[in-house]
Design an enzyme around this catalytic site. Sequence first.
Site, PDB file in Angstrom:
ATOM      1  N   LYS A 149       0.828  -1.181   0.000  1.00 38.84           N
ATOM      2  CA  LYS A 149       0.000   0.000   0.000  1.00 38.84           C
ATOM      3  C   LYS A 149       0.876   1.250   0.000  1.00 38.84           C
ATOM      4  O   LYS A 149       2.044   1.143   0.391  1.00 38.84           O
ATOM      5  CB  LYS A 149      -0.974  -0.003   1.185  1.00 38.84           C
ATOM      6  N   TYR A 238      -2.785   5.049   6.979  1.00 43.83           N
ATOM      7  CA  TYR A 238      -3.012   4.228   8.168  1.00 43.83           C
ATOM      8  C   TYR A 238      -4.133   4.822   9.020  1.00 43.83           C
ATOM      9  O   TYR A 238      -4.977   4.095   9.552  1.00 43.83           O
ATOM     10  CB  TYR A 238      -1.737   4.121   9.002  1.00 43.83           C
TER      11      TYR A 238
END
Length: 387
Positions: A149, A238
Amino acid sequence: MLPTDSFRSSSSSRRQFLRRAGLATAVAAVAGPAAALSPSPATMQYANEKKLGFAIVGLGKFATEQMMPAFRDCKHARITALVSGSPAKAERLAREYGVAADSIYTYQNFDSIKDNPAVDVVYIVLPPALHAEYTVRAARAGKHVLSEKPMAPSVKECEQMIEACRKAGKKLMVAYRAQYEPFNLDAIARIRKGELGRVMQLTADHGRIVDPTGDKADAWRVVRKMAGGGSLMDIGIYSLNAARYLTGEEPVEVTATDMTDKSDPRFQEVEDRIHFTLRFPGGVLATCTSAYSIAEVKRFRVFGDKAWLDLDPATDYYQHTMTIGTKQGKQQIALREGNQFAAELDHMAECVLQNKTPKTPGEEGLRDIRLIQAIYEAARTGKTVKV
């Protein structure tokens, strides 16, 4: 999110790509040192388990120091190929991990991996701008794909990755390691069981000092063509992803403020600090931050009408601390740390072996990129953006 060594494709070398992006001087040694490894009995503890072969694409700091050592704890995954623009590094790591000499590839001959039956999954550990290219090439080579990611810099590229794997009949998973980490999983379970009561709001903060001149692994992070964005794309994701998996909902609107100091040479192309809010249909308001100019933080706190839950650090590689607060006081929750990397790798392998959809498929990565683009729009316009 991940540093890499050097990059080379069939049409043009990765070095040329980076040179055009203005990062030629950083490319030569952007990867960090490999972790010290030596054969041990632990490596064979799951010898009788069915293990799928993984090709590691990109031998940078994260790959060599975090992800590759985790294969020792995997039940269903092992390293069977390496892809690198640095032959010496690849050969050294191949010896350490028992990879056959004919399973070492360059970016130029990567497509010939289709002829290697020892490779089941291609794990892409490259800067975001290269994820789509290597996902499409891996799918065309008949391999399943695990991509780091953020999934890709744009919605269009994410959709290309999903379509390439769908067309090839291969699995696509995005490496959201926090969703396989024991403390994060425990936090989600407690929220779902109602231990906090009705969740009303949450905060999530991720930041660190980016140092492109002092840390070679940070060099590409301040180049938009390679990173796709700054702190939001790299570590703010995140905070964003946590807000989504903690609430179990998708936000309906976002607001944002960009507080980047453009006089700082690090932030000529990418953002530094962004504060953003996410409003969820159930009534939860999430206040999130990302930054490249503050002391390291990786935390979230969820507020319910009965209790609050704090995880700080929440997305560390090795250490997590959970605290729950009520009227009666605070309680630190004792949990055993687990190897989130091995859990993630094994999940990918199990999905291939059992023909299951990954917990974090391409669609999960696409959702975050859509939201990140909405956050950028909200910061640029100063307006609330419906999503």
